[in-house]
Design a protein around this motif. Structure first.
Motif, mmCIF file in Angstrom:
data_model
loop_
_atom_site.group_PDB
_atom_site.id
_atom_site.type_symbol
_atom_site.label_atom_id
_atom_site.label_comp_id
_atom_site.label_asym_id
_atom_site.label_seq_id
_atom_site.Cartn_x
_atom_site.Cartn_y
_atom_site.Cartn_z
ATOM 1 N N SER A 113 -3.894 3.577 5.263
ATOM 2 C CA SER A 113 -2.431 3.583 5.357
ATOM 3 C C SER A 113 -1.836 2.180 5.371
ATOM 4 O O SER A 113 -0.664 2.009 5.041
ATOM 5 C CB SER A 113 -1.986 4.353 6.604
ATOM 6 N N VAL A 114 -2.657 1.185 5.729
ATOM 7 C CA VAL A 114 -2.141 -0.189 5.783
ATOM 8 C C VAL A 114 -2.818 -1.101 4.769
ATOM 9 O O VAL A 114 -2.535 -2.311 4.741
ATOM 10 C CB VAL A 114 -2.307 -0.783 7.201
ATOM 11 N N THR A 115 -3.695 -0.568 3.913
ATOM 12 C CA THR A 115 -4.381 -1.421 2.935
ATOM 13 C C THR A 115 -4.233 -0.949 1.501
ATOM 14 O O THR A 115 -4.533 -1.710 0.570
ATOM 15 C CB THR A 115 -5.891 -1.499 3.263
ATOM 16 N N ASP A 116 -3.813 0.299 1.273
ATOM 17 C CA ASP A 116 -3.701 0.835 -0.080
ATOM 18 C C ASP A 116 -2.228 1.081 -0.410
ATOM 19 O O ASP A 116 -1.526 1.753 0.349
ATOM 20 C CB ASP A 116 -4.471 2.154 -0.172
ATOM 21 N N PRO A 117 -1.697 0.559 -1.507
ATOM 22 C CA PRO A 117 -2.375 -0.176 -2.584
ATOM 23 C C PRO A 117 -2.573 -1.668 -2.297
ATOM 24 O O PRO A 117 -3.313 -2.336 -3.008
ATOM 25 C CB PRO A 117 -1.431 0.024 -3.764
ATOM 26 N N GLU A 118 -1.891 -2.179 -1.242
ATOM 27 C CA GLU A 118 -2.078 -3.577 -0.874
ATOM 28 C C GLU A 118 -1.893 -3.696 0.626
ATOM 29 O O GLU A 118 -1.200 -2.874 1.247
ATOM 30 C CB GLU A 118 -1.074 -4.482 -1.611
ATOM 31 N N PRO A 119 -2.534 -4.705 1.259
ATOM 32 C CA PRO A 119 -2.424 -4.840 2.717
ATOM 33 C C PRO A 119 -0.976 -5.037 3.159
ATOM 34 O O PRO A 119 -0.181 -5.695 2.492
ATOM 35 C CB PRO A 119 -3.273 -6.086 3.011
ATOM 36 N N GLY A 120 -0.654 -4.430 4.285
ATOM 37 C CA GLY A 120 0.697 -4.546 4.823
ATOM 38 C C GLY A 120 1.248 -3.197 5.249
ATOM 39 O O GLY A 120 0.546 -2.186 5.245
ATOM 40 N N LEU A 121 2.529 -3.196 5.597
ATOM 41 C CA LEU A 121 3.199 -1.981 6.069
ATOM 42 C C LEU A 121 4.119 -1.390 5.012
ATOM 43 O O LEU A 121 5.086 -0.704 5.328
ATOM 44 C CB LEU A 121 4.001 -2.301 7.343
ATOM 45 N N GLY A 122 3.781 -1.649 3.741
ATOM 46 C CA GLY A 122 4.623 -1.142 2.651
ATOM 47 C C GLY A 122 4.735 0.365 2.630
ATOM 48 O O GLY A 122 5.803 0.925 2.337
ATOM 49 N N ASN A 123 3.637 1.043 2.925
ATOM 50 C CA ASN A 123 3.687 2.509 2.937
ATOM 51 C C ASN A 123 4.621 3.028 4.017
ATOM 52 O O ASN A 123 5.338 4.011 3.808
ATOM 53 C CB ASN A 123 2.277 3.072 3.153
ATOM 54 N N TYR A 124 4.609 2.383 5.162
ATOM 55 C CA TYR A 124 5.472 2.823 6.261
ATOM 56 C C TYR A 124 6.943 2.491 6.003
ATOM 57 O O TYR A 124 7.830 3.138 6.556
ATOM 58 C CB TYR A 124 5.007 2.203 7.577
ATOM 59 N N GLU A 125 7.187 1.474 5.164
ATOM 60 C CA GLU A 125 8.566 1.138 4.821
ATOM 61 C C GLU A 125 9.244 2.263 4.048
ATOM 62 O O GLU A 125 10.480 2.401 4.086
ATOM 63 C CB GLU A 125 8.602 -0.159 4.006
ATOM 64 N N GLU A 126 8.441 3.075 3.354
ATOM 65 C CA GLU A 126 9.014 4.201 2.610
ATOM 66 C C GLU A 126 9.729 5.190 3.528
ATOM 67 O O GLU A 126 10.614 5.929 3.092
ATOM 68 C CB GLU A 126 7.918 4.931 1.825
ATOM 69 N N LEU A 127 9.347 5.220 4.786
ATOM 70 C CA LEU A 127 9.981 6.146 5.723
ATOM 71 C C LEU A 127 11.472 5.862 5.885
ATOM 72 O O LEU A 127 12.252 6.764 6.193
ATOM 73 C CB LEU A 127 9.286 6.068 7.088
ATOM 74 N N VAL A 128 11.855 4.603 5.678
ATOM 75 C CA VAL A 128 13.260 4.222 5.853
ATOM 76 C C VAL A 128 13.935 3.829 4.543
ATOM 77 O O VAL A 128 15.164 3.718 4.486
ATOM 78 C CB VAL A 128 13.394 3.057 6.870
ATOM 79 N N THR A 129 13.157 3.628 3.479
ATOM 80 C CA THR A 129 13.749 3.191 2.219
ATOM 81 C C THR A 129 13.775 4.279 1.147
ATOM 82 O O THR A 129 14.560 4.190 0.203
ATOM 83 C CB THR A 129 12.973 1.979 1.665
ATOM 84 N N SER A 130 12.931 5.301 1.265
ATOM 85 C CA SER A 130 12.832 6.333 0.225
ATOM 86 C C SER A 130 13.662 7.555 0.604
ATOM 87 O O SER A 130 13.436 8.182 1.653
ATOM 88 C CB SER A 130 11.364 6.730 0.031
ATOM 89 N N ASP A 131 14.625 7.911 -0.265
ATOM 90 C CA ASP A 131 15.431 9.113 -0.034
ATOM 91 C C ASP A 131 14.587 10.374 -0.151
ATOM 92 O O ASP A 131 14.792 11.347 0.585
ATOM 93 C CB ASP A 131 16.588 9.168 -1.041
ATOM 94 N N ALA A 132 13.630 10.395 -1.092
ATOM 95 C CA ALA A 132 12.768 11.556 -1.262
ATOM 96 C C ALA A 132 11.935 11.795 -0.006
ATOM 97 O O ALA A 132 11.770 12.935 0.441
ATOM 98 C CB ALA A 132 11.855 11.356 -2.470
ATOM 99 N N MET A 133 11.408 10.716 0.578
ATOM 100 C CA MET A 133 10.618 10.849 1.801
ATOM 101 C C MET A 133 11.475 11.378 2.940
ATOM 102 O O MET A 133 11.033 12.222 3.731
ATOM 103 C CB MET A 133 10.018 9.491 2.182
ATOM 104 N N ALA A 134 12.709 10.885 3.028
ATOM 105 C CA ALA A 134 13.613 11.345 4.085
ATOM 106 C C ALA A 134 13.913 12.832 3.933
ATOM 107 O O ALA A 134 13.952 13.574 4.923
ATOM 108 C CB ALA A 134 14.908 10.534 4.048
ATOM 109 N N ARG A 135 14.101 13.304 2.680
ATOM 110 C CA ARG A 135 14.366 14.731 2.453
ATOM 111 C C ARG A 135 13.169 15.589 2.846
ATOM 112 O O ARG A 135 13.321 16.658 3.452
ATOM 113 C CB ARG A 135 14.731 14.974 0.982
#
Length: 283
Positions: free
Chosen positions: A37-59
């Motif tokens: 969850s913190v290394t794919d596709p690249e190291p960091g918290l990018g996947n978790y950022e989708e929780l607040v930036t992606s409208d589809a994820m929010a829906r």
């Protein structure tokens, strides 16, 4: 070695190999999911950022939360009535009702879902029956929407709602209710002021149990929703099998794991977890 055996029971040495197997085959994959969850596709918290930036994820998250919340309300309401009837029934009838409740656990969720598909379909028994008696003039769309998903989920979750409520109700002292009636309270007042408050721990435990189990529903929303009611479990499957976004899937899996552990902790504040399946008493 002797000093070690003085502090550790020999019994632990017997279970140590099995404990290591559990760690390797259970905790290992969980740790791998957290790592992905913190290394794919690249190291960091990018996947978790989708929780607040992606409208589809929010829906998807909102659909999951709303569906689980509605399922919980109806399941617990029906389960409360069933548990109340079972606790106050004659012992023979109580055993019959409990047997029927337990039998429902043996029926596969896939079988139940396809049964509802046949019952609620465009030409299903429910629509045909209502047309025959003149209640409707055209078939009602029960399938491929949230209504059908809720019907299937509530049907599956009611037995799980009954168990903690029964465990709670069986610990209540009937003399308390008898004393209330002897002091002049009628049945409604006794239930509202005495019985219902005493069953609040069971209500909370039942609600949390149903909500936790509803979070992981996959088969029922996929079949009865027809792809139009996308919940987290089905979305994880899409990320793994279709889009191959393992990091996003791992992030959602981690989110669900943390949420479930948090809800289990809250449940343990109101009822011993063993009591959910009739193994203990309320606190």
């Amino acid at each position: 070695m002797q000093a070690l055996t003085r502090h550790i029971s020999p019994g632990w040495l017997l279970v140590a190999p099995f404990f290591l197997v559990v760690v390797a085959f259970y905790l290992g994959p969980l740790a791998n999911i957290l790592w992905l969850s913190v290394t794919d596709p690249e190291p960091g918290l990018g996947n978790y950022e989708e929780l607040v930036t992606s409208d589809a994820m929010a829906r998807i998250l909102w659909t999951t939360f709303r569906t689980c919340a509605i399922t919980t309300v109806f399941s617990v309401a029906i389960g409360y009535c069933l548990a109340y009837a079972m606790v106050h029934a004659h012992q023979k009838n109580q055993n019959i009702m409990l047997t029927l409740l337990l039998i429902s656990f043996w029926i596969s969720v896939l079988v139940r879902t396809f049964a509802w598909l046949m019952l609620l379909g465009h030409n299903g028994l429910v629509n045909n029956g209502m047309e025959a008696i003149g209640l409707i003039d055209r078939p009602v769309r029960f399938m491929r929407n949230e209504l059908g998903v809720l019907i299937g989920m509530v049907h599956y979750m009611v037995p799980y709602a009954v168990l903690p409520l029964m465990a709670n109700m069986q610990t209540l002292d009937p003399r308390v209710m008898a004393a209330s009636r002897n002091l002049g309270a009628n049945g409604v007042q006794t239930f509202r002021r005495i019985y219902l408050p005493l069953t609040i721990p069971g209500l909370v435990a039942s609600s949390l149990l149903v909500f936790i189990l509803s979070l992981g529903f996959y088969v029922t929303p996929a079949i009865l929703g027809g792809g139009k009611v996308l919940m987290v479990a089905e979305y994880i499957s899409v990320q793994l099998l279709v889009t191959l976004k393992w990091g996003t899937a791992a992030m959602l899996g981690t989110l669900m794991l943390i949420g479930v552990l948090g809800l289990l902790w809250v449940m343990s504040r109101f009822m011993q977890l063993s009591a959910v399946f009739g193994g203990g008493a309320t606190r």
